[in-house]
Every structure is written in structure tokens, then in C-alpha cells.
Design a protein around this motif. Structure first.
Motif, PDB file in Angstrom:
ATOM      1  N   ILE A   1      43.936  28.305  45.651  1.00 54.91           N
ATOM      2  CA  ILE A   1      42.922  29.283  46.043  1.00 54.91           C
ATOM      3  C   ILE A   1      42.028  29.627  44.852  1.00 54.91           C
ATOM      4  O   ILE A   1      40.803  29.723  44.996  1.00 54.91           O
ATOM      5  CB  ILE A   1      43.583  30.541  46.642  1.00 54.91           C
ATOM      6  CG1 ILE A   1      44.176  30.226  48.013  1.00 54.91           C
ATOM      7  CG2 ILE A   1      42.583  31.690  46.735  1.00 54.91           C
ATOM      8  CD1 ILE A   1      45.022  31.331  48.594  1.00 54.91           C
ATOM      9  N   LEU A   2      42.636  29.803  43.689  1.00 50.12           N
ATOM     10  CA  LEU A   2      41.851  30.098  42.492  1.00 50.12           C
ATOM     11  C   LEU A   2      40.866  28.970  42.183  1.00 50.12           C
ATOM     12  O   LEU A   2      39.706  29.219  41.844  1.00 50.12           O
ATOM     13  CB  LEU A   2      42.769  30.321  41.293  1.00 50.12           C
ATOM     14  CG  LEU A   2      43.171  31.754  40.998  1.00 50.12           C
ATOM     15  CD1 LEU A   2      44.255  31.792  39.939  1.00 50.12           C
ATOM     16  CD2 LEU A   2      41.997  32.589  40.577  1.00 50.12           C
TER      17      LEU A   2
ATOM     18  N   ARG B   1      39.629  26.756  44.312  1.00 45.91           N
ATOM     19  CA  ARG B   1      38.575  26.717  45.337  1.00 45.91           C
ATOM     20  C   ARG B   1      37.540  27.812  45.093  1.00 45.91           C
ATOM     21  O   ARG B   1      36.336  27.588  45.235  1.00 45.91           O
ATOM     22  CB  ARG B   1      39.182  26.873  46.729  1.00 45.91           C
ATOM     23  CG  ARG B   1      39.859  25.625  47.212  1.00 45.91           C
ATOM     24  CD  ARG B   1      40.251  25.728  48.682  1.00 45.91           C
ATOM     25  NE  ARG B   1      41.232  24.725  48.979  1.00 45.91           N
ATOM     26  CZ  ARG B   1      42.504  24.968  49.319  1.00 45.91           C
ATOM     27  NH1 ARG B   1      42.930  26.208  49.419  1.00 45.91           N
ATOM     28  NH2 ARG B   1      43.347  23.987  49.564  1.00 45.91           N
ATOM     29  N   THR B   2      38.015  28.986  44.735  1.00 48.82           N
ATOM     30  CA  THR B   2      37.107  30.090  44.431  1.00 48.82           C
ATOM     31  C   THR B   2      36.252  29.755  43.224  1.00 48.82           C
ATOM     32  O   THR B   2      35.048  30.019  43.209  1.00 48.82           O
ATOM     33  CB  THR B   2      37.907  31.380  44.185  1.00 48.82           C
ATOM     34  OG1 THR B   2      38.667  31.689  45.356  1.00 48.82           O
ATOM     35  CG2 THR B   2      36.986  32.547  43.862  1.00 48.82           C
ATOM     36  N   ARG B   3      36.855  29.148  42.214  1.00 52.41           N
ATOM     37  CA  ARG B   3      36.121  28.722  41.019  1.00 52.41           C
ATOM     38  C   ARG B   3      34.987  27.784  41.399  1.00 52.41           C
ATOM     39  O   ARG B   3      33.869  27.916  40.912  1.00 52.41           O
ATOM     40  CB  ARG B   3      37.099  28.029  40.056  1.00 52.41           C
ATOM     41  CG  ARG B   3      36.445  27.276  38.922  1.00 52.41           C
ATOM     42  CD  ARG B   3      37.473  26.440  38.166  1.00 52.41           C
ATOM     43  NE  ARG B   3      38.003  25.321  38.918  1.00 52.41           N
ATOM     44  CZ  ARG B   3      37.474  24.097  38.921  1.00 52.41           C
ATOM     45  NH1 ARG B   3      36.400  23.829  38.232  1.00 52.41           N
ATOM     46  NH2 ARG B   3      38.019  23.126  39.623  1.00 52.41           N
TER      47      ARG B   3
ATOM     48  N   THR C   1      33.414  27.588  44.219  1.00 48.41           N
ATOM     49  CA  THR C   1      32.394  28.307  44.968  1.00 48.41           C
ATOM     50  C   THR C   1      31.571  29.215  44.056  1.00 48.41           C
ATOM     51  O   THR C   1      30.345  29.226  44.127  1.00 48.41           O
ATOM     52  CB  THR C   1      33.038  29.168  46.076  1.00 48.41           C
ATOM     53  OG1 THR C   1      33.824  28.328  46.916  1.00 48.41           O
ATOM     54  CG2 THR C   1      31.996  29.880  46.901  1.00 48.41           C
ATOM     55  N   VAL C   2      32.261  29.961  43.204  1.00 52.19           N
ATOM     56  CA  VAL C   2      31.599  30.950  42.358  1.00 52.19           C
ATOM     57  C   VAL C   2      30.691  30.288  41.323  1.00 52.19           C
ATOM     58  O   VAL C   2      29.573  30.753  41.081  1.00 52.19           O
ATOM     59  CB  VAL C   2      32.646  31.856  41.670  1.00 52.19           C
ATOM     60  CG1 VAL C   2      32.009  32.716  40.596  1.00 52.19           C
ATOM     61  CG2 VAL C   2      33.344  32.729  42.695  1.00 52.19           C
TER      62      VAL C   2
ATOM     63  N   SER D   1      46.088  36.672  42.345  1.00 49.83           N
ATOM     64  CA  SER D   1      45.373  37.048  43.574  1.00 49.83           C
ATOM     65  C   SER D   1      44.276  38.063  43.281  1.00 49.83           C
ATOM     66  O   SER D   1      43.173  37.975  43.837  1.00 49.83           O
ATOM     67  CB  SER D   1      46.346  37.632  44.599  1.00 49.83           C
ATOM     68  OG  SER D   1      47.283  36.678  44.980  1.00 49.83           O
TER      69      SER D   1
ATOM     70  N   GLU E   1      41.353  36.345  41.675  1.00 42.00           N
ATOM     71  CA  GLU E   1      40.593  35.589  42.679  1.00 42.00           C
ATOM     72  C   GLU E   1      39.647  36.519  43.437  1.00 42.00           C
ATOM     73  O   GLU E   1      38.482  36.186  43.648  1.00 42.00           O
ATOM     74  CB  GLU E   1      41.552  34.890  43.644  1.00 42.00           C
ATOM     75  CG  GLU E   1      40.888  33.926  44.598  1.00 42.00           C
ATOM     76  CD  GLU E   1      40.393  34.582  45.875  1.00 42.00           C
ATOM     77  OE1 GLU E   1      39.408  34.084  46.444  1.00 42.00           O
ATOM     78  OE2 GLU E   1      40.973  35.603  46.290  1.00 42.00           O
TER      79      GLU E   1
ATOM     80  N   ARG F   1      35.577  36.331  43.350  1.00 41.12           N
ATOM     81  CA  ARG F   1      34.860  36.114  44.607  1.00 41.12           C
ATOM     82  C   ARG F   1      33.882  37.238  44.912  1.00 41.12           C
ATOM     83  O   ARG F   1      32.794  36.997  45.443  1.00 41.12           O
ATOM     84  CB  ARG F   1      35.869  35.974  45.745  1.00 41.12           C
ATOM     85  CG  ARG F   1      35.275  35.600  47.075  1.00 41.12           C
ATOM     86  CD  ARG F   1      36.310  35.233  48.129  1.00 41.12           C
ATOM     87  NE  ARG F   1      37.613  35.823  47.981  1.00 41.12           N
ATOM     88  CZ  ARG F   1      37.974  37.009  48.485  1.00 41.12           C
ATOM     89  NH1 ARG F   1      37.118  37.736  49.161  1.00 41.12           N
ATOM     90  NH2 ARG F   1      39.206  37.459  48.324  1.00 41.12           N
ATOM     91  N   THR F   2      34.223  38.480  44.583  1.00 42.69           N
ATOM     92  CA  THR F   2      33.412  39.613  45.009  1.00 42.69           C
ATOM     93  C   THR F   2      32.525  40.216  43.931  1.00 42.69           C
ATOM     94  O   THR F   2      31.619  40.983  44.256  1.00 42.69           O
ATOM     95  CB  THR F   2      34.302  40.742  45.573  1.00 42.69           C
ATOM     96  OG1 THR F   2      35.207  41.168  44.559  1.00 42.69           O
ATOM     97  CG2 THR F   2      35.045  40.276  46.798  1.00 42.69           C
TER      98      THR F   2
ATOM     99  N   ASP G   1      29.926  36.944  49.882  1.00 46.90           N
ATOM    100  CA  ASP G   1      31.054  37.774  49.472  1.00 46.90           C
ATOM    101  C   ASP G   1      30.621  38.896  48.537  1.00 46.90           C
ATOM    102  O   ASP G   1      31.250  39.955  48.486  1.00 46.90           O
ATOM    103  CB  ASP G   1      32.118  36.926  48.762  1.00 46.90           C
ATOM    104  CG  ASP G   1      32.833  35.992  49.711  1.00 46.90           C
ATOM    105  OD1 ASP G   1      32.953  36.334  50.896  1.00 46.90           O
ATOM    106  OD2 ASP G   1      33.280  34.921  49.258  1.00 46.90           O
TER     107      ASP G   1
END
Length: 103
Positions: free
Chosen positions: A12-13, A15-17, A19-20, A59, A62, A66-67, A87
Motif C-alpha cells: 500500500i505504501l 502504491r501510494t508513493r 500516486t503521490v 498506515s 500512508e 495520500r492526504t 484525496d
């Protein structure tokens, strides 16, 4: 069970990386190295409490990534164009300078 949770938050981290820091190879590489380094440093942790704490920390990181992280692109020497994601664009409660009075 814990191994699956650790692997899940690791993925998840990453994937977020992606995207961000989209289209920013320098930040993508730096974030990848930092995530991998932190997980590698705690690879031999055996205490269930410490593992749960580290999963919670990952978490939380992350969610913050994301936010709260915005991308900016230099448009001119003195101008930066911000590239917000959905987000980041969330409803904010308006600030009220005067306190409510109970009647």
C-alpha cells in the motif's frame, strides 16, 4: 498473520508513493529507498506489540502521504503550479473566529 499485514502495508505504501509522486522520478526513487530501508531495518522484529506499532505507523504515514502531500511543478522562475489529487481536495470546515454562545 502478521507477515501478511506487514506485506499488505508495504504494498500500500508503494502504491501510494507511485500516486503521490507521479512523474517525479527523483521523489519516487527517494521514497522507494526510504520505505525499503525502514522495512529492512525492522525486518527481524519479533515482539508482537512492536510489530503492531510499526504497522500502525506505516498506515499513518500512508494516510499523511495520500492526504497532505501536494506536487508542484515550476512553470516560471517565480511560479509553481500545484497539482492536487482528489484525496487532497477534501471539504474543510470554515474557521469561525467568534465562539458560539449558548442561549
Amino acid at each position: 498473520m502478521r507477515r501478511a499485514e506487514v506485506l499488505k502495508v508495504f504494498k500500500i505504501l508503494h502504491r501510494t508513493r507511485q500516486t503521490v509522486f507521479k512523474d517525479d522520478t527523483r521523489s519516487l526513487d527517494a521514497a522507494r529507498l526510504k520505505i525499503n530501508e525502514e522495512f529492512k531495518n525492522n525486518k527481524n522484529e519479533t515482539s508482537p506489540e512492536k510489530i503492531a506499532e510499526l504497522i500502525k505507523l506505516a498506515s499513518d504515514v500512508e494516510v499523511i502521504l495520500r492526504t497532505c502531500v501536494l506536487q508542484g511543478v515550476y512553470v516560471d522562475a517565480n511560479k509553481i503550479k500545484l497539482l492536487p489529487r482528489n484525496d487532497v481536495l477534501r471539504d474543510n470546515a470554515p474557521y469561525c473566529d467568534t465562539p458560539k454562545q449558548n442561549t
